[in-house]
Design an enzyme around this catalytic site. Structure first.
Site, PDB file in Angstrom:
ATOM      1  N   PRO A   2       0.819  -1.216   0.000  1.00  0.00           N
ATOM      2  CA  PRO A   2       0.000   0.000   0.000  1.00  0.00           C
ATOM      3  C   PRO A   2       0.852   1.266   0.000  1.00  0.00           C
ATOM      4  CG  PRO A   2      -0.827  -1.580   1.602  1.00  0.00           C
ATOM      5  CD  PRO A   2       0.480  -2.115   1.112  1.00  0.00           C
ATOM      6  N   GLU A   3       0.348   2.281  -0.674  1.00  0.00           N
ATOM      7  CA  GLU A   3       1.019   3.578  -0.696  1.00  0.00           C
ATOM      8  C   GLU A   3       0.605   4.359   0.550  1.00  0.00           C
ATOM      9  OE1 GLU A   3       2.594   4.564  -3.991  1.00  0.00           O
ATOM     10  OE2 GLU A   3       2.212   2.527  -4.661  1.00  0.00           O
ATOM     11  N   LYS A  51       4.197   4.344   5.930  1.00  0.00           N
ATOM     12  CA  LYS A  51       3.364   3.169   5.674  1.00  0.00           C
ATOM     13  C   LYS A  51       3.111   2.354   6.945  1.00  0.00           C
ATOM     14  CE  LYS A  51       4.988   2.836   0.926  1.00  0.00           C
ATOM     15  NZ  LYS A  51       5.501   1.949  -0.139  1.00  0.00           N
ATOM     16  N   ARG A 250      10.369  -4.804  -8.511  1.00  0.00           N
ATOM     17  CA  ARG A 250       8.958  -4.514  -8.706  1.00  0.00           C
ATOM     18  C   ARG A 250       8.710  -4.092 -10.146  1.00  0.00           C
ATOM     19  NH1 ARG A 250       8.148  -0.767  -3.294  1.00  0.00           N
ATOM     20  NH2 ARG A 250       8.609  -2.398  -1.778  1.00  0.00           N
TER      21      ARG A 250
END
Length: 283
Positions: A2-3, A51, A250
């Site tokens: 998640p950002e 985060k 990624r």
């Protein structure tokens, strides 16, 4: 993963459900804290830090959690059926007389003294959505390693906290450079633009369920998740390849025309690996 905007929304939802309420049930399903009893204590606040999620509890305690790739906190009205995954994936239950927060698949869940929070978040750079935001310090952190690829530097939470893979790709597109361009090769005017632009994007999306970086109704992103689709500006096909330092790679998206700088060639091992992990729909 998640950002920062997603974590900010999660914290807001948890704070609204738990803050100011006394826990009538607290079940931490990790071996180290399985016998801890937090019932009878009030939740003081839930605060995001990059985060990370910090749930502060009466008595000088903080429940620290991190969602990483698959974790989620769900909030339910008492009596409502839980839906977030099978029961064996539940790692935490925090219940008050009105609401129940259930943590699913949390890879990081630990209880520590509030005074010791810096031991888990003290390494983070300025938080894009936090009160400690300092764009000059964030820029200085990025420029401190001029030989590092920009995409890797943006994901390093020690530089600035809150950017994930989506914003990494979108920011590089908006700056007109590839994520493989070294930080030192980034023109000074674009480097100065980077921190405020990142903050603007995260602030614009922190209350949105569907993230939007284009300002259009659709598509909602410029390049992320759009491999082989036409670039919104020049109609060239968006490309994808893996990027990372070898420990974690990624999928990374860019337009070969609109963005200048080095990039993997089509058919390279990085490009082939990334194609196998391309998400079905951009978010």
């Amino acid at each position: 993963m998640p950002e920062g905007d997603t974590v900010w929304r999660t914290a807001k939802r948890l704070h609204g459900a738990l803050a100011g309420q006394v826990l009538v049930r607290a079940d931490l399903r990790v071996p180290k804290f399985a016998t801890v009893d937090l019932t009878g204590r009030a939740v003081l606040d839930v605060t995001p830090r990059g985060k990370h999620l910090m749930t502060r509890i009466e008595g000088g305690l903080t429940l620290h959690s991190h969602l990483r790739m698959d974790g989620a906190w769900k909030v339910f009205a008492n009596g409502e059926r839980w839906s977030g995954g099978p029961a064996h994936q539940i790692r935490a239950i925090l219940e008050n007389p009105d609401r129940t927060a259930v943590g699913y698949r949390l890879p990081v869940l630990e209880l520590l003294r509030t005074a010791e929070e810096d031991t888990v978040v003290g390494h983070l750079g300025p938080d894009l959505l936090g009160p400690d935001w300092d764009q000059d310090r964030a820029l200085g952190n990025l420029l401190a390693d001029p030989g590092r690829p920009l995409g890797e530097a943006l994901l390093d939470q020690r530089n600035l906290a809150g950017i994930g893979n989506v914003y990494k790709s979108e920011l590089c597109f908006l700056l007109g450079v590839t994520p493989w361009l070294t930080v030192g090769a980034l023109p000074a005017d674009r480097a100065a633009l980077l921190p405020p632009l990142a903050k603007k994007l995260l602030e614009a999306n922190r209350d949105r369920v569907v993230r939007n970086t284009t300002g259009l109704r659709a598509p909602d992103v410029f390049v992320y998740g759009r491999a082989s689709r036409p670039c919104l500006r020049c109609r060239t096909r968006v490309r994808v390849a893996d990027q990372g330092d070898g420990s974690r790679e990624r999928p990374t998206y860019w337009c070969p025309v609109c963005q200048s700088g080095p990039a993997p060639e089509p058919g390279s091992p990085a490009a082939r690996r990334a194609r196998g992990r391309t998400p079905g729909r951009p978010r």
